[in-house]
Enzyme design. Structure first.
Site, short mmCIF file in Angstrom:
data_model
loop_
_atom_site.label_atom_id
_atom_site.label_comp_id
_atom_site.label_asym_id
_atom_site.label_seq_id
_atom_site.Cartn_x
_atom_site.Cartn_y
_atom_site.Cartn_z
N TRP A 1 -20.11 76.99 -78.30
CA TRP A 1 -19.57 77.00 -76.99
C TRP A 1 -20.85 76.59 -76.14
CZ3 TRP A 1 -20.17 79.13 -71.71
CH2 TRP A 1 -19.13 78.73 -71.01
N LYS B 1 -13.00 83.66 -75.09
CA LYS B 1 -12.24 84.78 -75.14
C LYS B 1 -13.27 85.86 -74.68
CE LYS B 1 -9.21 87.68 -75.62
NZ LYS B 1 -8.06 87.82 -74.41
N ARG C 1 -12.12 82.25 -79.71
CA ARG C 1 -13.15 82.71 -78.74
C ARG C 1 -13.55 81.45 -77.85
NH1 ARG C 1 -16.42 87.08 -80.90
NH2 ARG C 1 -18.22 86.11 -79.55
N CYS D 1 -19.43 81.51 -78.61
CA CYS D 1 -20.00 80.97 -79.90
C CYS D 1 -19.45 82.21 -80.99
CB CYS D 1 -21.21 81.06 -80.12
SG CYS D 1 -22.07 79.75 -78.71
N GLU E 1 -5.98 79.41 -65.26
CA GLU E 1 -6.47 78.97 -66.64
C GLU E 1 -5.79 78.46 -67.77
OE1 GLU E 1 -6.29 83.92 -68.01
OE2 GLU E 1 -7.85 82.85 -68.73
N ASN F 1 -25.82 83.05 -81.47
CA ASN F 1 -25.26 83.09 -80.16
C ASN F 1 -26.14 83.59 -79.34
OD1 ASN F 1 -22.93 82.35 -81.92
ND2 ASN F 1 -22.14 84.50 -81.78
N GLY F 2 -25.86 83.22 -77.90
CA GLY F 2 -26.80 83.93 -76.83
C GLY F 2 -27.76 82.70 -76.40
N HIS G 1 -5.05 83.93 -41.14
CA HIS G 1 -6.46 83.50 -40.65
C HIS G 1 -7.14 82.29 -41.03
CE1 HIS G 1 -6.27 87.38 -38.47
NE2 HIS G 1 -5.85 87.92 -39.55
N GLU H 1 -3.89 88.56 -60.55
CA GLU H 1 -3.73 88.08 -61.96
C GLU H 1 -2.83 87.18 -62.35
OE1 GLU H 1 -5.28 88.92 -64.30
OE2 GLU H 1 -4.40 88.85 -66.16
N LYS I 1 -3.73 83.62 -64.24
CA LYS I 1 -3.12 83.59 -65.67
C LYS I 1 -2.67 82.07 -65.47
CE LYS I 1 -3.74 85.66 -67.82
NZ LYS I 1 -4.70 86.89 -67.56
O1 M6R Z 1 -13.55 91.21 -72.48
P1 M6R Z 1 -13.22 91.46 -70.94
O2 M6R Z 1 -12.41 92.11 -70.27
O3 M6R Z 1 -14.72 92.06 -70.46
O4 M6R Z 1 -13.39 90.03 -70.17
C1 M6R Z 1 -13.55 89.64 -68.97
C2 M6R Z 1 -12.88 88.25 -68.48
O5 M6R Z 1 -13.41 87.34 -69.20
C3 M6R Z 1 -11.51 88.25 -69.11
O6 M6R Z 1 -10.68 89.22 -68.51
C4 M6R Z 1 -10.91 86.91 -68.58
O7 M6R Z 1 -10.88 86.80 -67.16
C5 M6R Z 1 -9.81 86.76 -69.16
N1 M6R Z 1 -9.64 86.07 -70.40
C6 M6R Z 1 -8.55 85.99 -68.20
O8 M6R Z 1 -7.30 85.82 -69.01
#
Ligand code: M6R
Length: 612
Positions: free
Chosen positions: A76, A607, A27, A2, A491, A102-103, A507, A484, A488
């Site tokens: 969100w 985000k 976000r 949010c 997501e 937010n929260g 395994h 990673e 990528k």
């Molecule tokens: O802001 P942060 O680095 O703490 O966020 C952690 C994850 O939410 C973040 O790295 C997320 O996995 C990425 N947006 C993926 O691309």
């Protein structure tokens, strides 16, 4: 997650709120709304499910909503599905109080029951409406919105950043914060609140960060602050030093592509400012040589991509320091009764500095006496402020949900930390030190060289974009990098993808390899290149279609077995993932582009993840 923005001044509020919300779109959100107080002291609430554009069209870009004081929100969903009713702001039954939040309010059920017993009715399924009605309840009792807010804050449990408008008090709005980011922006004859500075950077760079338990009364000519004991306080001002253009696309189709391209510069800023006379130099680090020598264990705690940086870090730091390094998912760490003590160094990694799981892990480790050193991108964020030491990545604002330049700068900074500690501990020889430093200085240029020609990657993306399952395999640093690369891809393209340590395939997972399965084989870790080749042959024998990533020095060897090979420049082993990850980021980007995905704002993702 949010987003919140609030404005009070002399200009029409609604267009300013919409503009701020648009800058928070990255976000992640599913509905949006604003509440503006008109000259007739009427709270006008406009909200709608879906993209901000829907709301903007309904209110003619904000022009049809009159008033110079208002609050806005992108939601969100947590409590209740994304729809118009659950969208914020929430309005109290008597129409006097509007709230954005937010929260999560953890005791909202009990509070709702209390209010129902007093005759209050609820329209939405949200915890926020309970806060709104509770403020209205106390406001009826005491006739002051600030006093009502104080009373509510004494009763609610959980996390919140709140923006509160009261129809009877057009000269100000109220903000409150606990465990969710909120800042005040100071303008000329106007003031702002925002959950993220991006929302208001166009108007001001002069800000104060709210701390947990603080309340602010924001009027057009000033802001009054109160601490958690409800006593008046003064707050420090901070100046935001990045440019608006840094948070704009600058001609690129997507923020993600822009941010991939910005990586060499971001690494220069992050690393080169910390090198003096060819030595790593951390000006503000509080820990000294004695403490570094006394460390018995290093924990790296993070989520998502930041966690993946930690996985690379474990390999590299153990190699450089000969001390045990454990990398932990923040969401697990806080509940696993960690064996942390005052001789543990806990390295917390976070781009946003606001990830709730990471924040909670930090607090757990701190309570156990560990020294907290964080690697954070957002200056003044909660994690940065609660750490004993902070090293900022100077990546600039990262807008795309999928991180790229923050990942790369975190990786480089963690390696530099290893080098710095290794020098102090004497576990990195001077010869090795010079060799690493030499490669660090050449890293951005090597990355630039890769980014100049992306044709091969576009071509591979066009070959593979319609696959529905992908495996990334590799050993050691290649496995860490594969984690990673796989994240990528999944997501932003929504293709099912998994990363496996190659040795583990046999395994169990190898049973999933069949004719045409795409396997991205990572073979940049020179020490285990031959073993990587064996795994390639193994999956090919079961019908896999292999796309390989290796170094220039191993490319010819790889091409004897694999048709599709991406070669990345050679560098020092510890930096190889920094180069190897670039084609993986680009591959994910071009695959998502061909699949028509919403690259910068992938579905269901946010985000900054400020809920548990
Ligand atoms: O802001 P942060 O680095 O703490 O966020 C952690 C994850 O939410 C973040 O790295 C997320 O996995 C990425 N947006 C993926 O691309």
């Amino acid at each position: 997650m949010c987003g919140i923005v609030g404005f009070i001044g002399t200009e029409q509020a609604a267009p300013i709120l919409l503009d701020g919300l648009q800058r928070l779109e990255y976000r992640g959100y599913d509905s949006a709304g604003i509440a503006v107080l008109s000259g007739e002291r009427e709270l006008q609430v406009k909200k709608s499910k879906g993209r901000l554009k829907v709301l903007s069209d309904i209110i003619n870009g904000g022009k049809s909503v009159e008033g110079t004081i208002g609050i806005g929100h992108t939601r969100w969903a947590t409590h209740g599905e994304p729809n118009d009713i659950n969208a914020h702001p929430h309005l109290s039954g008597n129409g006097k109080i509007a709230v954005v939040h937010n929260g999560i309010i953890e005791n909202y059920v009990e509070l709702r029951d209390f209010l129902r017993s007093k005759g209050y009715e609820f329209r939405s399924e949200t915890d926020t409406e309970v806060v709104t009605q509770l403020i209205a309840y106390y406001y009826e009792e005491c006739g002051s919105c600030l006093e009502a807010v104080f009373r509510v804050l004494r009763r609610i449990e959980g996390a919140y950043a709140l923006g509160i408008l009261c129809a009877d008090e057009p000269e100000h709005f109220i903000a409150a914060r606990k465990d969710a980011p909120l800042l005040i922006g100071y303008g000329e004859g106007c003031n702002f609140i925002a959950s993220d500075v991006t929302a208001i950077i166009k108007h001001t760079r002069d800000v104060s960060y709210m701390e947990d338990g603080e309340v602010a009364v924001v009027s057009k000519d000033g802001v009054e602050f109160y601490n958690s004991l409800e006593q008046p306080i003064t707050k420090e001002h901070h100046t935001i030093d990045w440019d608006v253009s840094a948070a704009e696309k600058g001609g690129y189709a997507h923020f993600m592509l822009k941010e991939i391209m910005e990586q060499p510069e971001a690494i220069r800023k992050t690393a080169f400012s910390r090198i003096k006379d060819n030595r790593v130099f951390f000006e503000d680090l509080k820990i000294d040589a004695d403490y570094i020598s006394s460390i018995n264990k290093i924990y790296i705690v993070a989520c998502g991509s930041s966690y993946h940086v930690g996985v690379v870090g474990k390999y590299n730091l153990e190699r450089m320091l000969r001390k045990p390094v454990e990398v932990c998912l923040a969401s697990e760490f806080r509940y696993c009764d960690p064996l942390v003590d005052p001789r543990s160094l806990v390295i917390v990694i976070s781009q946003s500095g606001e990830t709730l799981d990471t924040m909670a892990a930090l607090r757990e480790a701190k309570a156990l006496g560990a020294h907290i050193l964080s690697i954070v991108n957002v200056v003044g964020s909660s994690i940065a402020r609660e750490s004993d030491d902070v090293l900022y990545t100077w990546a600039g604002p990262e807008i795309a949900v999928a991180t790229t330049k923050a990942y790369s700068t975190q990786l480089v900074l963690l390696n530099m930390l290893g080098l710095y500690f290794g020098d102090i501990l004497g576990t990195v020889s001077q010869e090795e030190y010079a060799c690493i430093m030499n490669e660090l200085l050449r890293l951005p240029a090597k990355m630039e060289q890769m980014l100049e020609n992306t044709e091969d990657i576009k071509h591979f993306a066009s070959n593979y974009f319609n696959h529905d399952s992908v495996f990334f395999i590799g050993r050691n640093l290649d496995y860490a990098m594969g984690l990673e690369g796989s994240l990528k891809l999944k997501e932003i393209s929504y293709i099912h993808s998994e990363a496996y340590a190659s040795g583990e395939l046999k395994h169990g997972t190898i049973s999933l390899i069949e004719d045409g399965t795409l396997v991205v084989a990572l073979g940049t870790y020179s020490a285990l290149f031959d073993k990587a080749m064996s795994n390639v042959v193994e999956v090919q024998a079961r019908g896999a279609d292999v796309l390989a990533v290796t170094t220039e020095s191993h490319a010819a060897e790889m091409r004897k077995t694999v048709g599709n090979v991406i070669a990345v420049p050679n560098t020092h082993t510890i930096f190889q993932p920094s180069l190897g990850v670039v084609p993986l980021q680009l591959f994910a980007y071009y695959v998502a582009l061909l699949r028509g995905c919403d690259i910068d704002k992938p579905r269901n993702l946010a985000k900054s993840v400020t809920v548990e």
